[in-house]
Design a protein around this motif. Structure first.
Motif, PDB file in Angstrom:
ATOM      1  N   ASP A   1       0.832  -1.207   0.000  1.00  0.00           N
ATOM      2  CA  ASP A   1       0.000   0.000   0.000  1.00  0.00           C
ATOM      3  C   ASP A   1       0.863   1.251   0.000  1.00  0.00           C
ATOM      4  O   ASP A   1       0.576   2.226  -0.702  1.00  0.00           O
ATOM      5  CB  ASP A   1      -0.922   0.014   1.223  1.00  0.00           C
ATOM      6  N   ALA A   2       1.895   1.216   0.804  1.00  0.00           N
ATOM      7  CA  ALA A   2       2.797   2.368   0.890  1.00  0.00           C
ATOM      8  C   ALA A   2       3.542   2.581  -0.428  1.00  0.00           C
ATOM      9  O   ALA A   2       3.749   3.713  -0.866  1.00  0.00           O
ATOM     10  CB  ALA A   2       3.783   2.184   2.039  1.00  0.00           C
ATOM     11  N   MET A   3       3.930   1.477  -1.071  1.00  0.00           N
ATOM     12  CA  MET A   3       4.607   1.584  -2.367  1.00  0.00           C
ATOM     13  C   MET A   3       3.713   2.259  -3.400  1.00  0.00           C
ATOM     14  O   MET A   3       4.173   3.074  -4.199  1.00  0.00           O
ATOM     15  CB  MET A   3       4.975   0.186  -2.884  1.00  0.00           C
ATOM     16  N   GLY A   4       2.440   1.892  -3.391  1.00  0.00           N
ATOM     17  CA  GLY A   4       1.500   2.391  -4.388  1.00  0.00           C
ATOM     18  C   GLY A   4       0.804   3.668  -3.993  1.00  0.00           C
ATOM     19  O   GLY A   4      -0.280   3.969  -4.509  1.00  0.00           O
ATOM     20  N   HIS A   5       1.403   4.432  -3.091  1.00  0.00           N
ATOM     21  CA  HIS A   5       0.839   5.724  -2.692  1.00  0.00           C
ATOM     22  C   HIS A   5       0.737   6.625  -3.918  1.00  0.00           C
ATOM     23  O   HIS A   5       1.581   6.565  -4.820  1.00  0.00           O
ATOM     24  CB  HIS A   5       1.740   6.367  -1.625  1.00  0.00           C
ATOM     25  N   PRO A   6      -0.299   7.474  -4.006  1.00  0.00           N
ATOM     26  CA  PRO A   6      -0.475   8.346  -5.178  1.00  0.00           C
ATOM     27  C   PRO A   6       0.767   9.135  -5.574  1.00  0.00           C
ATOM     28  O   PRO A   6       1.006   9.356  -6.765  1.00  0.00           O
ATOM     29  CB  PRO A   6      -1.610   9.280  -4.751  1.00  0.00           C
ATOM     30  N   ASP A   7       1.575   9.528  -4.608  1.00  0.00           N
ATOM     31  CA  ASP A   7       2.772  10.301  -4.931  1.00  0.00           C
ATOM     32  C   ASP A   7       3.822   9.479  -5.680  1.00  0.00           C
ATOM     33  O   ASP A   7       4.757  10.037  -6.262  1.00  0.00           O
ATOM     34  CB  ASP A   7       3.404  10.866  -3.648  1.00  0.00           C
ATOM     35  N   SER A   8       3.657   8.161  -5.672  1.00  0.00           N
ATOM     36  CA  SER A   8       4.636   7.300  -6.336  1.00  0.00           C
ATOM     37  C   SER A   8       4.361   7.170  -7.828  1.00  0.00           C
ATOM     38  O   SER A   8       5.138   6.548  -8.552  1.00  0.00           O
ATOM     39  CB  SER A   8       4.646   5.907  -5.691  1.00  0.00           C
TER      40      SER A   8
END
Length: 344
Positions: free
Chosen positions: A311-318
């Motif tokens: 989930d953290a990897m796929g954060h919108p900012d990524s």
């Protein structure tokens, strides 16, 4: 790579439809890379999917256009029809090199009759409005689909790329079985409003492009090998200035996949599968090797901690760049006029 095993069954929505937990998105069998493939090879692929337990087949009258439904019709002869849940769609037109959308009752009925003929079937299991016609109240479109259910021409109704408010209005006319939407590690915006709405109403979720249109399957370099006719070459996320940023996400997913002894594609698909038993991703492929790999994603188990890490990897900012071109109607611009405005 995780090995392929049996494909479990899930209930899609609350209206009675049961499907394989993973479906086969068939769009790329007719349009994707600008090349023509042998029907015999594609029929063999479809039969392999069915025999492996993938029974939800997803097509549309615009794929080809029309040739994809003809291909499915060819593949479902000789007793194969009874083994699958057949989903197709209507509502997108391509005329004079321009996209258009229709949801008026006469078109809905004509499109359904044409799809039934091309598919060579008497009933469509799941019939979606592919894109919303923003000139026709959604109640009018669903009203005609309801008639088709009553006539036995379709079993269940779905919407694709519809807003939460449009979903609610449609569901009030006739219960929806499924909403199809783009959902993957790098397309998360539907989690804010649409996913909760579907779950509140008991509507199943069908996730298209769960592999980021091939990004998580082949990595950022796959753009270099695309045919000039491949529509993905023009997508915002695959433009070089965005791709240089987005490849960092792929590298993180790839590193985690190596630790789990699976492929990045399997890890990305597993993340979608772990969203819940009301979710059915429909990755597409024209290669049996890739199909087997996708089925193997069902065997990849993720802990709560691993899900949080993804989930953290796929954060919108990524992610940089819109998922779809601006000229494509999505749920973001799918509102229709009130029913009171309609004059037939």
């Amino acid at each position: 790579m995780a090995a392929a095993s049996g494909v479990r069954r899930i209930k899609l929505g609350s209206q009675g439809l049961q499907v394989s937990a993973q479906g086969l998105g068939c769009m790329g069998l007719s349009i994707l890379d600008g090349t023509t493939k042998l029907d015999a090879d594609l029929v063999a692929l479809i039969h392999h999917a069915i025999n492996s337990g993938i029974t939800l087949l997803d097509t549309s009258d615009i794929y080809g256009p029309e040739t994809n439904e003809l291909l499915l019709g060819q593949a479902l002869r000789d007793g194969m029809r009874e083994k699958v849940e057949l989903a197709t769609k209507f509502g997108i037109l391509f005329r004079d090199e321009k996209l258009g959308y229709r949801g008026d009752p006469a078109y809905v009925r004509a499109a359904c009759e044409a799809s039934l003929k091309r598919l060579g079937v008497s009933c469509i299991d799941l019939y979606y409005q592919h894109r919303i016609d923003t000139t026709v109240p959604i109640e009018v479109t669903i009203g005609e689909l309801k008639k088709l259910v009553e006539e036995g021409k379709i079993k269940y109704i779905g919407l694709s790329e519809a807003s939460a408010s449009t979903i609610r209005r449609a569901h009030a006319v006739h219960p929806l079985t499924a909403v199809q939407l783009e959902w993957s590690l790098w397309s998360r915006d539907v989690e804010e409003d649409i996913i909760p709405t579907c779950r509140e109403l008991g509507i199943g979720i069908v996730a298209y492009s769960p592999l980021g249109r091939g990004f998580f399957a082949a990595g950022p370099k796959f753009i270099e090998n695309m045919d000039n006719g491949d529509y993905r070459k023009g997508l915002p996320r695959f433009q070089q200035e965005n791709l240089d940023h987005n490849k960092i996400l792929y590298e993180k997913v790839n590193a985690m996949a190596e630790k789990k002894s699976c492929t990045p594609a399997q890890l990305a698909l597993a993340w979608v599968h772990h969203q819940g038993n009301d979710v059915c991703p429909i990755p597409g492929t024209s290669k049996i090797k890739n199909l087997n790999q996708n089925i193997g994603a069902l065997s990849v188990k993720l802990t709560i901690e691993e899900m949080a890490e993804l989930d953290a990897m796929g954060h919108p900012d990524s992610v940089k760049g819109e998922s779809s071109p601006t000229y494509i109607v999505t749920y973001k611009n799918s509102e229709t006029p009130p029913l009171s405005s309609w004059t037939s």
